[in-house]
Motif scaffolding. Structure first.
Motif, PDB file in Angstrom:
ATOM      1  N   SER A 122      87.258  25.603 -35.006  1.00 18.20           N
ATOM      2  CA  SER A 122      86.024  25.412 -34.149  1.00 18.20           C
ATOM      3  C   SER A 122      84.786  24.798 -34.079  1.00 18.20           C
ATOM      4  O   SER A 122      84.361  23.969 -34.487  1.00 18.20           O
ATOM      5  N   ALA A 123      84.479  26.386 -34.749  1.00 19.93           N
ATOM      6  CA  ALA A 123      82.458  26.752 -34.541  1.00 19.93           C
ATOM      7  C   ALA A 123      82.446  26.098 -35.855  1.00 19.93           C
ATOM      8  O   ALA A 123      81.538  25.655 -36.062  1.00 19.93           O
ATOM      9  N   LEU A 124      83.475  26.029 -37.079  1.00 20.42           N
ATOM     10  CA  LEU A 124      82.762  25.364 -38.421  1.00 20.42           C
ATOM     11  C   LEU A 124      83.039  24.173 -38.194  1.00 20.42           C
ATOM     12  O   LEU A 124      82.384  23.182 -39.274  1.00 20.42           O
ATOM     13  N   GLN A 125      84.304  23.378 -37.561  1.00 19.82           N
ATOM     14  CA  GLN A 125      83.906  21.886 -37.531  1.00 19.82           C
ATOM     15  C   GLN A 125      82.324  21.771 -36.817  1.00 19.82           C
ATOM     16  O   GLN A 125      82.536  20.319 -36.694  1.00 19.82           O
ATOM     17  N   ILE A 126      82.425  22.259 -35.579  1.00 17.79           N
ATOM     18  CA  ILE A 126      81.142  21.632 -35.006  1.00 17.79           C
ATOM     19  C   ILE A 126      80.154  21.551 -35.678  1.00 17.79           C
ATOM     20  O   ILE A 126      78.956  21.100 -36.013  1.00 17.79           O
TER      21      ILE A 126
ATOM     22  N   ILE B 276      80.128  21.553 -38.681  1.00 20.96           N
ATOM     23  CA  ILE B 276      79.836  20.465 -40.059  1.00 20.96           C
ATOM     24  C   ILE B 276      79.088  19.484 -39.500  1.00 20.96           C
ATOM     25  O   ILE B 276      78.588  18.022 -39.992  1.00 20.96           O
ATOM     26  N   LYS B 277      80.181  18.484 -37.850  1.00 17.47           N
ATOM     27  CA  LYS B 277      79.905  17.758 -37.340  1.00 17.47           C
ATOM     28  C   LYS B 277      78.553  17.578 -37.248  1.00 17.47           C
ATOM     29  O   LYS B 277      77.370  16.574 -37.250  1.00 17.47           O
ATOM     30  N   ILE B 278      77.226  18.569 -37.185  1.00 17.79           N
ATOM     31  CA  ILE B 278      76.119  18.875 -36.473  1.00 17.79           C
ATOM     32  C   ILE B 278      75.107  18.563 -37.659  1.00 17.79           C
ATOM     33  O   ILE B 278      74.171  17.513 -37.926  1.00 17.79           O
TER      34      ILE B 278
ATOM     35  N   VAL C 244      79.438  16.377 -31.191  1.00 13.48           N
ATOM     36  CA  VAL C 244      78.982  17.197 -30.899  1.00 13.48           C
ATOM     37  C   VAL C 244      79.576  18.233 -29.246  1.00 13.48           C
ATOM     38  O   VAL C 244      80.443  18.774 -29.342  1.00 13.48           O
ATOM     39  N   THR C 245      79.053  16.963 -28.557  1.00 12.88           N
ATOM     40  CA  THR C 245      78.970  17.812 -27.136  1.00 12.88           C
ATOM     41  C   THR C 245      80.919  17.642 -26.727  1.00 12.88           C
ATOM     42  O   THR C 245      80.552  18.922 -26.116  1.00 12.88           O
ATOM     43  N   LYS C 246      81.431  16.687 -27.020  1.00  6.06           N
ATOM     44  CA  LYS C 246      82.549  16.814 -26.928  1.00  6.06           C
ATOM     45  C   LYS C 246      83.351  18.106 -27.547  1.00  6.06           C
ATOM     46  O   LYS C 246      83.857  18.480 -27.139  1.00  6.06           O
ATOM     47  N   SER C 247      83.620  18.119 -28.862  1.00  2.00           N
ATOM     48  CA  SER C 247      83.654  19.544 -29.895  1.00  2.00           C
ATOM     49  C   SER C 247      83.004  20.663 -28.794  1.00  2.00           C
ATOM     50  O   SER C 247      84.253  21.697 -29.003  1.00  2.00           O
TER      51      SER C 247
END
Length: 108
Positions: A64-68, A70-72, A79-82
């Motif tokens: 999840s941290a990696l996905q956040i 990448i989204k940022i 991003v806030t939802k994640s």
């Protein structure tokens, strides 16, 4: 066909059924050992499940941290939802590891 049912009914009713109930006092002491061994088994499994949950939570947190991240970097929405989902999942794992054993009266 009716004759067959009558014959079968007469045969079944004619066979005596032995009662296997014990008369008098019943000795329940054999169940205490089984209950104690089951208690030990459940406590041991509870520890293993807790450690497994910690490992799964760590893997999910890293993903999840990696996905956040990448989204940022990509500038995507949500991003806030994640971040809120990640924080909620971490709080659930921490709460579950405290509440579930406490519900059964154990401290781990």
């Amino acid at each position: 066909m009716k004759r067959f049912h009558w014959a079968l009914s007469a045969l079944v009713l004619g066979i005596p059924i032995r009662a296997s109930a014990k008369c008098g006092g019943v000795n329940y002491s054999w169940g205490a050992d089984a209950l104690a061994s089951m208690h030990d088994y459940v406590v041991t499994m509870m520890l293993y499940v807790l450690y497994l949950l910690y490992a799964i939570a760590a893997i999910v947190a890293v993903i999840s941290a990696l996905q956040i991240y990448i989204k940022i970097n990509a500038g995507e929405d949500g991003v806030t939802k994640s971040i809120m989902m990640l924080v909620g999942a971490c709080l659930f794992i921490i709460g579950a590891s405290i509440v579930f054993p406490a519900f059964f009266g154990y401290q781990i």
